[in-house]
Design an enzyme around this catalytic site. Sequence first.
Site, PDB file in Angstrom:
ATOM      1  N   ARG A 105     -23.673 -13.700   0.182  1.00  0.00           N
ATOM      2  CA  ARG A 105     -24.206 -13.647  -1.193  1.00  0.00           C
ATOM      3  C   ARG A 105     -23.192 -14.329  -2.098  1.00  0.00           C
ATOM      4  NH1 ARG A 105     -26.918  -8.674  -4.480  1.00  0.00           N
ATOM      5  NH2 ARG A 105     -28.612  -9.436  -3.159  1.00  0.00           N
ATOM      6  N   HIS A 132     -33.418 -16.400  -3.294  1.00  0.00           N
ATOM      7  CA  HIS A 132     -33.193 -15.095  -2.649  1.00  0.00           C
ATOM      8  C   HIS A 132     -34.185 -14.985  -1.487  1.00  0.00           C
ATOM      9  CE1 HIS A 132     -31.742 -11.186  -1.991  1.00  0.00           C
ATOM     10  NE2 HIS A 132     -32.128 -10.567  -3.088  1.00  0.00           N
ATOM     11  N   GLN A 135     -35.039 -11.616   0.403  1.00  0.00           N
ATOM     12  CA  GLN A 135     -35.886 -10.724  -0.391  1.00  0.00           C
ATOM     13  C   GLN A 135     -37.357 -11.092  -0.211  1.00  0.00           C
ATOM     14  OE1 GLN A 135     -34.960  -8.029  -2.640  1.00  0.00           O
ATOM     15  NE2 GLN A 135     -37.147  -7.699  -2.377  1.00  0.00           N
TER      16      GLN A 135
HETATM   17  N1  NVA Z   1     -32.302 -12.284 -10.177  1.00  0.00           N
HETATM   18  C1  NVA Z   1     -31.468 -11.159  -9.812  1.00  0.00           C
HETATM   19  C2  NVA Z   1     -31.864 -10.624  -8.477  1.00  0.00           C
HETATM   20  C3  NVA Z   1     -31.119  -9.388  -8.055  1.00  0.00           C
HETATM   21  C4  NVA Z   1     -31.468  -8.916  -6.676  1.00  0.00           C
HETATM   22  C5  NVA Z   1     -30.009 -11.568  -9.829  1.00  0.00           C
HETATM   23  O1  NVA Z   1     -29.695 -12.668  -9.354  1.00  0.00           O
HETATM   24  O2  NVA Z   1     -29.183 -10.803 -10.331  1.00  0.00           O
HETATM   25  N1   CP Z   2     -32.910  -6.791  -4.347  1.00  0.00           N
HETATM   26  C1   CP Z   2     -31.603  -6.928  -4.034  1.00  0.00           C
HETATM   27  O1   CP Z   2     -31.155  -7.950  -3.489  1.00  0.00           O
HETATM   28  O2   CP Z   2     -30.840  -5.845  -4.347  1.00  0.00           O
HETATM   29  P1   CP Z   2     -29.262  -5.747  -4.291  1.00  0.00           P
HETATM   30  O3   CP Z   2     -28.712  -6.668  -5.366  1.00  0.00           O
HETATM   31  O4   CP Z   2     -28.957  -4.314  -4.531  1.00  0.00           O
HETATM   32  O5   CP Z   2     -28.798  -6.226  -2.937  1.00  0.00           O
END
Ligand code: NVA
Ligand code: CP
Length: 319
Positions: A105, A132, A135
């Site tokens: 990540r 993502h 997800q």
């Molecule tokens: N768009 C959000 C998704 C979190 C899972 C972010 O990047 O913070």
């Molecule tokens: N939806 C998701 O990726 O959640 P986290 O940021 O908690 O991993």
Amino acid sequence: MTRHFLVDTDLTPAEQAEVLDLALELKANPYAEAVYAGEGAGRRTVALIFDKTSTRTRVSFAAGIADLGGVPLVIGAGESQLGHKESITDTARVLERMVASIVWRTYAQAGLEEMAAASRVPVVNALSDDYHPCQLLADLLTIREHKGPLAGLTLAYLGDAANNMANSYLLAGVTAGMHVRIAGPQGFLPAGPVVDAARLRAVETGGSVLVTTDAAEALAGADVVATDTWVSMGQEDEKAARAELFRSYAVDAAAMARAAPDAVVLHCLPAYRGYEISADVIDGPQSVVWDEAENRLHAQKALLVWLMKASQAAQADGE
Ligand code: NVA
Ligand code: CP
């Protein structure tokens, strides 16, 4: 050739369906695949590198790898030499000699591409600023469980339409043959190259793409309604301005009244009730967000198994 999963379209439509099928099998029979253990097993450790915070992604990968007989090695922000003392390429050259896969990540998509270019083990995008994709595998699995076959279904995403989730809904949705409608304010819509890639994929699958500033147009009769935070990780300073900007794209009872009466609601979480989604919607009968969160586990187990097998098969064929 080693298979990586950096962006949703790294899986062809047929491959995406294979991963989702396997995810359903693993959900029904969670310990059926022990790819990291057992007879003739190879490496068992999977590196999980988190430059940004995480609850679901971290726990679902760690638990899923343990279910598969592997060992998750979580490396938090600032805990390794990566990014300050050592380049991405040199890090990849070391990790790929020790682990079965690298899950990361991070911020820049280009960093993931650099990691993959230097790695002979699969690299997985666990969220970047742009996409993502893990997800979306969970989201598609959830839609399939609640609405049946994905091809032909209509999905409306409202809110920050320039973020990682909007991009991944577009690309993964059309890969599944869905009609994906993305609505957000001018200046916060998906970038041209992402829309072009989605349109190209849609030609192959019979899906379609609509990008609009009109939330009602996106919502009309939709089978699935999705949203995400208006303030992604790294954008915290813009919170007040964004709350104003996206207000008319909130998923609330009025928005849901425009969708199909049996529409389901998705949110990748974490959610901000009263902002991108109202409490009555996320906690109401149309919400499937807790199934969606659980499905991270099943979908990612399937993804890892699939990537390992595909990479091993290709290597055995001398590719
Ligand atoms: N768009 C959000 C998704 C979190 C899972 C972010 O990047 O913070
Ligand atoms: N939806 C998701 O990726 O959640 P986290 O940021 O908690 O991993």
